[in-house]
Write a protein that holds these residues in place. Structure first.
Motif, PDB file in Angstrom:
ATOM      1  N   HIS B 229      19.381  11.192 -21.457  1.00 22.44           N
ATOM      2  CA  HIS B 229      20.370  10.118 -21.590  1.00 22.44           C
ATOM      3  C   HIS B 229      21.183  10.235 -22.988  1.00 22.44           C
ATOM      4  O   HIS B 229      20.258   9.709 -23.863  1.00 22.44           O
ATOM      5  CB  HIS B 229      19.864   8.882 -21.122  1.00 22.44           C
TER       6      HIS B 229
ATOM      7  N   ILE D 117      14.633   7.866 -15.065  1.00 17.85           N
ATOM      8  CA  ILE D 117      15.524   6.499 -15.316  1.00 17.85           C
ATOM      9  C   ILE D 117      15.937   6.573 -16.779  1.00 17.85           C
ATOM     10  O   ILE D 117      15.215   6.798 -17.596  1.00 17.85           O
ATOM     11  CB  ILE D 117      14.445   5.227 -15.087  1.00 17.85           C
ATOM     12  N   ASP D 118      16.962   5.927 -17.005  1.00 19.89           N
ATOM     13  CA  ASP D 118      17.720   5.591 -18.284  1.00 19.89           C
ATOM     14  C   ASP D 118      16.708   4.575 -19.096  1.00 19.89           C
ATOM     15  O   ASP D 118      17.214   3.553 -18.509  1.00 19.89           O
ATOM     16  CB  ASP D 118      19.022   5.464 -18.440  1.00 19.89           C
ATOM     17  N   ARG D 120      17.048   2.908 -21.570  1.00 17.63           N
ATOM     18  CA  ARG D 120      17.609   1.906 -22.334  1.00 17.63           C
ATOM     19  C   ARG D 120      18.111   0.886 -21.470  1.00 17.63           C
ATOM     20  O   ARG D 120      18.585  -0.151 -22.275  1.00 17.63           O
ATOM     21  CB  ARG D 120      18.930   2.662 -23.369  1.00 17.63           C
ATOM     22  N   LEU D 121      18.300   1.182 -20.350  1.00 16.97           N
ATOM     23  CA  LEU D 121      18.764  -0.040 -19.355  1.00 16.97           C
ATOM     24  C   LEU D 121      17.631  -1.066 -19.422  1.00 16.97           C
ATOM     25  O   LEU D 121      17.995  -2.132 -19.292  1.00 16.97           O
ATOM     26  CB  LEU D 121      19.258   0.384 -17.958  1.00 16.97           C
ATOM     27  N   GLY D 123      15.654  -1.798 -21.828  1.00 18.44           N
ATOM     28  CA  GLY D 123      15.808  -2.669 -23.229  1.00 18.44           C
ATOM     29  C   GLY D 123      16.772  -3.401 -23.000  1.00 18.44           C
ATOM     30  O   GLY D 123      16.874  -4.446 -23.321  1.00 18.44           O
ATOM     31  N   ALA D 124      18.154  -3.060 -22.409  1.00 21.69           N
ATOM     32  CA  ALA D 124      19.041  -3.941 -22.274  1.00 21.69           C
ATOM     33  C   ALA D 124      18.667  -5.253 -21.472  1.00 21.69           C
ATOM     34  O   ALA D 124      19.016  -6.250 -21.785  1.00 21.69           O
ATOM     35  CB  ALA D 124      20.362  -3.365 -21.563  1.00 21.69           C
ATOM     36  N   ALA D 125      17.877  -4.999 -20.620  1.00 26.03           N
ATOM     37  CA  ALA D 125      17.473  -6.123 -19.739  1.00 26.03           C
ATOM     38  C   ALA D 125      16.526  -7.064 -20.456  1.00 26.03           C
ATOM     39  O   ALA D 125      16.842  -8.292 -20.187  1.00 26.03           O
ATOM     40  CB  ALA D 125      16.853  -5.481 -18.328  1.00 26.03           C
ATOM     41  N   ARG D 126      15.820  -6.351 -21.209  1.00 23.56           N
ATOM     42  CA  ARG D 126      15.069  -7.269 -22.047  1.00 23.56           C
ATOM     43  C   ARG D 126      15.705  -8.199 -23.024  1.00 23.56           C
ATOM     44  O   ARG D 126      15.294  -9.396 -23.140  1.00 23.56           O
ATOM     45  CB  ARG D 126      13.753  -6.419 -22.735  1.00 23.56           C
ATOM     46  N   SER D 135      12.105  -7.136 -15.606  1.00 28.72           N
ATOM     47  CA  SER D 135      12.898  -5.824 -15.828  1.00 28.72           C
ATOM     48  C   SER D 135      12.448  -4.774 -14.873  1.00 28.72           C
ATOM     49  O   SER D 135      13.310  -4.051 -14.296  1.00 28.72           O
ATOM     50  CB  SER D 135      12.958  -5.487 -17.300  1.00 28.72           C
ATOM     51  N   ILE D 139      15.110  -3.662 -12.492  1.00 32.67           N
ATOM     52  CA  ILE D 139      15.907  -2.443 -13.165  1.00 32.67           C
ATOM     53  C   ILE D 139      15.020  -1.102 -12.668  1.00 32.67           C
ATOM     54  O   ILE D 139      15.725  -0.571 -12.086  1.00 32.67           O
ATOM     55  CB  ILE D 139      16.158  -2.613 -14.568  1.00 32.67           C
ATOM     56  N   LEU D 143      16.243   1.328  -9.802  1.00 29.77           N
ATOM     57  CA  LEU D 143      16.779   2.772 -10.119  1.00 29.77           C
ATOM     58  C   LEU D 143      15.703   3.976  -9.665  1.00 29.77           C
ATOM     59  O   LEU D 143      16.403   5.081  -9.464  1.00 29.77           O
ATOM     60  CB  LEU D 143      16.909   2.759 -11.792  1.00 29.77           C
TER      61      LEU D 143
ATOM     62  N   LEU E  47      14.399  -3.950 -30.223  1.00 28.52           N
ATOM     63  CA  LEU E  47      13.940  -2.762 -29.295  1.00 28.52           C
ATOM     64  C   LEU E  47      13.414  -1.576 -30.048  1.00 28.52           C
ATOM     65  O   LEU E  47      13.176  -0.642 -29.619  1.00 28.52           O
ATOM     66  CB  LEU E  47      15.457  -2.368 -28.793  1.00 28.52           C
ATOM     67  N   PRO E  71      11.701  -8.584 -27.016  1.00 28.28           N
ATOM     68  CA  PRO E  71      12.893  -8.862 -27.142  1.00 28.28           C
ATOM     69  C   PRO E  71      13.584 -10.193 -26.189  1.00 28.28           C
ATOM     70  O   PRO E  71      14.526 -11.042 -26.634  1.00 28.28           O
ATOM     71  CB  PRO E  71      13.539  -7.678 -26.559  1.00 28.28           C
ATOM     72  N   GLU E  72      12.883 -10.342 -25.069  1.00 33.86           N
ATOM     73  CA  GLU E  72      13.352 -11.610 -24.164  1.00 33.86           C
ATOM     74  C   GLU E  72      12.996 -12.930 -25.039  1.00 33.86           C
ATOM     75  O   GLU E  72      13.632 -13.814 -24.632  1.00 33.86           O
ATOM     76  CB  GLU E  72      12.725 -11.417 -22.835  1.00 33.86           C
ATOM     77  N   PHE E  80      26.011  -3.651 -26.741  1.00 37.01           N
ATOM     78  CA  PHE E  80      25.557  -2.416 -27.178  1.00 37.01           C
ATOM     79  C   PHE E  80      26.871  -1.530 -27.626  1.00 37.01           C
ATOM     80  O   PHE E  80      28.053  -1.922 -27.138  1.00 37.01           O
ATOM     81  CB  PHE E  80      24.909  -1.588 -26.266  1.00 37.01           C
ATOM     82  N   ARG E  84      25.809   0.352 -21.588  1.00 40.62           N
ATOM     83  CA  ARG E  84      24.909  -0.093 -20.997  1.00 40.62           C
ATOM     84  C   ARG E  84      24.885  -1.006 -20.039  1.00 40.62           C
ATOM     85  O   ARG E  84      23.967  -1.919 -19.725  1.00 40.62           O
ATOM     86  CB  ARG E  84      23.868  -0.316 -22.106  1.00 40.62           C
ATOM     87  N   PHE E  86      24.487  -1.964 -16.117  1.00 41.95           N
ATOM     88  CA  PHE E  86      23.369  -1.773 -15.041  1.00 41.95           C
ATOM     89  C   PHE E  86      24.170  -1.100 -13.602  1.00 41.95           C
ATOM     90  O   PHE E  86      25.075  -1.702 -12.955  1.00 41.95           O
ATOM     91  CB  PHE E  86      22.640  -2.824 -14.454  1.00 41.95           C
ATOM     92  N   HIS E  88      23.310  -0.131 -10.806  1.00 39.10           N
ATOM     93  CA  HIS E  88      23.146  -0.436  -9.558  1.00 39.10           C
ATOM     94  C   HIS E  88      23.449  -1.946  -9.110  1.00 39.10           C
ATOM     95  O   HIS E  88      23.103  -2.407  -8.074  1.00 39.10           O
ATOM     96  CB  HIS E  88      21.496  -0.349  -9.172  1.00 39.10           C
ATOM     97  N   TYR E  97      23.351 -11.581 -15.090  1.00 43.70           N
ATOM     98  CA  TYR E  97      21.853 -10.967 -15.039  1.00 43.70           C
ATOM     99  C   TYR E  97      21.088 -11.909 -16.095  1.00 43.70           C
ATOM    100  O   TYR E  97      20.049 -12.640 -15.567  1.00 43.70           O
ATOM    101  CB  TYR E  97      21.802  -9.687 -15.522  1.00 43.70           C
ATOM    102  N   ARG E 143      28.606 -10.276 -20.614  1.00 49.31           N
ATOM    103  CA  ARG E 143      27.138 -10.317 -20.247  1.00 49.31           C
ATOM    104  C   ARG E 143      26.235 -10.996 -21.216  1.00 49.31           C
ATOM    105  O   ARG E 143      25.462 -11.488 -21.057  1.00 49.31           O
ATOM    106  CB  ARG E 143      26.758  -8.811 -19.759  1.00 49.31           C
TER     107      ARG E 143
END
Ligand SMILES: Nc1ncnc2c1ncn2[C@@H]1O[C@H](COP(=O)(O)OP(=O)(O)OP(=O)(O)O)[C@@H](O)[C@H]1O
Ligand SMILES: Nc1ncnc2c1ncn2[C@@H]1O[C@H](COP(=O)(O)OP(=O)(O)OP(=O)(O)O)[C@@H](O)[C@H]1O
Ligand SMILES: [Mg+2]
Ligand SMILES: [Mg+2]
Lengths: 206, 231, 232, 231, 206
Positions: B229, D117-118, D120-121, D123-126, D135, D139, D143, E47, E71-72, E80, E84, E86, E88, E97, E143
């Protein structure tokens, strides 16, 4: 006259279209986000098929009149809005991918020169993964130039670069425009950039 | 450690499994590509056909092979009269049986990887002057490598373990079609043959572990620092 | 409905035993539940403690193994059936050959193979090997044997023309329309082919002994005879 | 069209295959996740173990199950004395055998998808407030869906086709363990049973085709217009 | 004092480090491509783990002194450099989200408001695939804001937007900075943008 473009294409529930002819030099596509700039570049590059219309560059017809050249025959160098580097090849192999495929007689830039003004010499043995945003963007520019194109498509190529680097690259683009006289289709939101580089301005509205 | 007979069985298993997997690989890849990328009438049917060897019990597959490739069978007759080739009772027949049994696993694995390829990268290669063919070899195929390697491992393991179709199609001939599972079967039929069974079973386990280690090594070699990626 | 006794039976008894069970059920008994598989697989299940009522094996050694593990009910083991070995060829074949001492089997095979059940493992194959040895031709054909998983698979090789000749049970050959019996092996050329039957110690089913007795009765034996089995 | 006996066999096959695949799914996913994401000592060994049922001939697997889960086996005795449960001659035993044979295929398919799976997605969710667990569910798992669906199809097909381990472990008992392949085997034992064999084989083909169509439909439903690669 | 950051981290063969404290308002990180700006944001977001140092925002320690919040738990909104999104989930589900995960009492922006100034109302039912570069960027901003953060990290958030849209968003950022008084760490190469928004400027060199 370098560009003679008249295309139309439905995307989802909207229709993207533009019609213009432009002389030699750099033609800037200007317009709000979502206006269809990238889609037009994709059509010129042969990655998106217009529903109707024609695309001519110089005296070559790329699309229309029953012609639809495949992307590799269009001899276009395309700097994508996203980097789109090949993740499984190192930076050097990314840069040389199109270079090796081009007829040596057509090449007008050497690896060393590109590496030099892009300032990516220290990255040659790295994998694309782990490059910073601006580093990836510079590699993408190099890859498109080294492919020995006869026409350039650049989609916000300088968006994430600092002023000094931007200056270096603009100088090179000016040289390509003036010395090599390649037709360039250029997308940017930066007024100063466009004012300096553009020979002609095409406005799209969203 | 191993008797010379056991060595012979191992060597034969390796030959049959290796040939089966390598010969099937391009066909399986082509099928995976078709199923992942093309929409054509009869696609579901082809998909179903590819899965058949998984669903139908191996002995039935072996029996169908016998019907088709036997001397009275249409393919067998044709092979015989045109090339003077017969697969009956030959290791090549065992390889054919193993290949057919491994096919569905190999196709699925590669198909998953092909579907996961970022197709915009292929577009990028085209704008850089690559023909569809060149882009396939330099971009699509390398990006599908995880699936190809998984297909090799799964296919080889399945081939090494193939029993039912093989014994039904080409019977159990020492030195020609008696691969490890057939030798194990023979041992199992004899009361008190458990020691021999265990020994041979451990041998096949060792073979497939070696294949696994080799494939992991290949993956790691291919991946050095890269990641799929990018930006 | 009431469950019948659980019978573990060699796969080659499928048709005959099914018919016998039908007749037995028609007499008002609960229909026996029959599991058909290779004798070896069934015996191993019994050895692992599987709770069954009756075991019908296609050969003696597996019954011996179960007996040795102490799993059989005392005095319940007896021989149920016998069978004969025959030489078969594809139905279109014009081969003439009578199994006898020193008969020209190797020549008849030419470059073809002789289809057998695995002579080192499967009962039918072991009998065939014994017969050929006794007739003095085993050494000349040993390298031309195609050992199959079981008798039916061996017969399939002949049916599909993969092998010009094969050796199977008389009961199998009789039921197939694609093979022709070339000759029958002399009964003296091999150990008697016997299908032993026995009750299992673990059996709790009240009908188990009754069904066994029925199989051994005149009516029971008649059913097997109709399918080509001989008396033991 | 089908006799009631045939209906019974089909229903049993569906039950055995369905239970096997659904019960194995979480375990297989956990194994796939471990193998794809974690580095730990013994990882290669676990990988090898997972592949075993593919390599070892099914009759051997069945025999091992018999030794372990039979009334005299350690696990079987324990199950019996603690839960009063026995798998011998039961459809649950057939499901266990099918599950074990399907496991390697399911793990591989899901592992391929998890590796694609990427991350980094995640990480973004976190950063958006999702715990690792949330996550994962929102996510990572969605995926990995292509792999999960492939695992379902492969696993179900393999279960529907499972023969050797089943007949060796839980015998061939009508109404309890006689699934389609065992019924086919029985039919094959009867000379001239080809018509019956063909009929039953076509039935299993129909079952697995139905599973295929269902899975393709699920994929399409899940994918409506989306694509895995964004910017 | 809103940011107190002192971190160091090796990446490949170079070391990225920065040490600064900043008062309330918007702190701009400035520096050439590859200087380590994104890496620093990643460390603040949790991260990327610093090799040593500490990260404090207001009176909360996010990292250091044996603390390493996941992180959460950092309650940070991160835009970002790449979108980035999602893939899906539709645009609406992407936007919501983090919103759904936040304590309702902490939320300070509603979906409607975000959709409005970002001009993405017509995109809510679309999949991220097929969004234009600027559209994706706007969704990513929405987001991050809707997640009810107590601190914002923005990595070139306006790089591919046109002047008008950029103006709208900058107005909102100013409001967040002045009214909500959220500490903001902001990366940009655009001098004008930085001059207008930044309360403080941290220069990094490559
Ligand atoms: N597959 C698709 N389905 C629906 N709409 C689409 C699809 N692909 C593109 N569009 C829409 O077409 C429009 C033009 O997109 P394009 O990427 O050409 O815009 P752009 O001018 O390059 O914008 P930006 O400056 O934000 O990059 C956008 O509104 C986009 O959402
Ligand atoms: N995994 C890695 N291995 C080696 N070097 C790395 C790795 N990850 C990042 N780097 C390097 O660390 C440096 C900092 O990267 P970073 O993304 O933080 O830069 P940046 O300041 O955000 O640049 P830009 O403005 O171009 O986005 C870059 O030179 C990058 O190549
Ligand atoms: Mg664009
Ligand atoms: Mg950056």
């Amino acid at each position: 006259m370098s560009f003679d473009i008249d295309v139309e294409r439905r995307l989802g529930d909207r229709s993207i279209g533009v019609r213009f002819t432009a002389g030699a030099g750099l033609t800037a596509l200007f317009g709000p986000s979502g206006a269809g700039k990238t889609s037009i570049l994709n059509m010129v590059a042969g990655l998106l098929k217009p529903d109707r219309g024609h695309i001519r560059i110089g005296d070559r017809t790329l699309f229309g009149d029953g012609i639809d050249l495949p992307p590799e025959a269009r001899r276009i160098g395309y700097v994508f809005q996203d980097g789109r580097l090949f993740p499984h090849r190192r930076v050097r192999a990314n840069l040389l991918y199109g270079h090796h495929l081009a007829d040596p007689a057509d090449r007008w830039m050497a690896l060393d020169e590109a590496v030099d003004f892009l300032g990516i010499g220290h990255l040659l043995d790295r994998w694309p993964h782990g490059l910073s945003g601006g580093e990836a963007q510079r590699v993408a520019i190099g890859r498109a130039l080294l492919r020995a194109p006869q026409c350039l498509l650049m989609d916000e190529p300088l968006s994430s670069l600092d002023a000094a680097r931007r200056e270096d690259i603009m100088t090179v683009i000016e040289r390509i425009r003036d010395t090599l006289k390649l037709p360039i289709l250029y997308v940017s939101h930066d007024r100063a950039e466009v004012d300096r580089l553009a020979t002609q301005l095409i406005a799209l509205d969203g | 450690m191993l008797s010379s007979e056991e060595w012979g069985i191992v060597a034969l298993s390796l030959k049959v499994g290796g040939v089966a997997v390598l010969a099937t690989l391009p066909i399986a890849f082509a099928l995976a590509w078709l199923l992942a990328r093309k929409r054509f009438p009869g696609r579901m049917l082809l998909d179903g056909l590819v899965h058949l060897p998984l669903v139908v019990p191996p002995v039935v597959t072996g029996w169908l092979l016998l019907v088709a490739f036997g001397p009275f069978g249409p393919v067998g007759r044709w092979l015989e009269s045109w090339f003077g080739v017969s697969l009956m009772f030959r290791w090549t027949g065992a390889a054919l049986a193993a290949a057919i049994m491994a096919l569905p696993l190999m196709v699925r694995a590669m198909r998953l990887s092909i579907e996961a390829i970022d197709r915009r990268l292929e577009g990028a290669a085209r704008t850089l002057g690559a023909s569809a063919w060149h882009s396939f070899w330099t971009i699509s195929l390398p990006l599908a490598l995880p699936g190809v390697l998984a297909a090799l491992v799964l296919g080889f393991a399945r081939s090494i373990g193939e029993f039912g179709a093989t014994i039904t199609f080409v019977s159990n001939i020492p030195g020609e079609t008696r691969t490890l599972p057939l030798a194990i079967y023979s041992a199992l039929q004899v009361p008190g043959g458990e020691a021999m069974v265990t020994r041979l079973a451990l041998l096949s386990v060792a073979l497939s572990l070696a294949a696994l280690v080799a494939s992991e090594w290949l993956v790691r070699r291919g991946h050095r620092g890269q990641d799929r990626h990018v930006l | 409905a009431e469950r019948g006794p659980l019978v573990m039976a060699a796969a080659s008894l499928q048709e005959s035993l099914t018919e016998a069970a039908d007749v037995w059920a028609a007499k008002g008994h609960a229909r026996p539940i029959i599991s058909f598989a290779a004798s070896s697989a069934l015996a191993r299940q019994l050895l692992a403690g599987a709770p069954a009522d009756l075991f019908l094996s296609a050969d003696e050694p597996w019954m011996d193994a179960v007996a040795k593990a102490g799993l059989l009910r005392a005095n319940s083991r007896t021989t149920l059936l016998g069978n004969r070995l025959v030489l078969i060829a594809p139905v279109g074949s014009t081969m003439k050959l009578t199994p006898a001492r020193g008969f020209p089997l190797a020549r008849a095979l030419g470059s073809g193979r002789l289809a057998l059940a695995d002579p080192d493992a499967v009962p039918a194959g072991k009998y065939a090997k014994a017969a050929l040895t006794a007739l003095g031709v085993w050494t000349s054909v040993a390298s031309k044997v195609a050992p199959a998983e079981n008798v039916r698979a061996a017969m399939a090789l002949v049916e599909r023309g993969a092998a010009p000749l094969g050796i199977v049970y008389a009961t199998d050959a009789r039921a197939s329309r694609s093979v022709r019996v070339v000759g029958t092996f002399p009964a003296s050329s091999h150990p008697p082919i016997r299908y032993p039957v026995a009750l299992l110690k673990a059996s709790r089913h009240k009908d188990a002994a009754g069904f066994r007795a029925f199989l051994l009765s005149k009516q029971g034996r008649a059913i097997f005879a109709r399918h080509g089995f001989s008396a033991p």
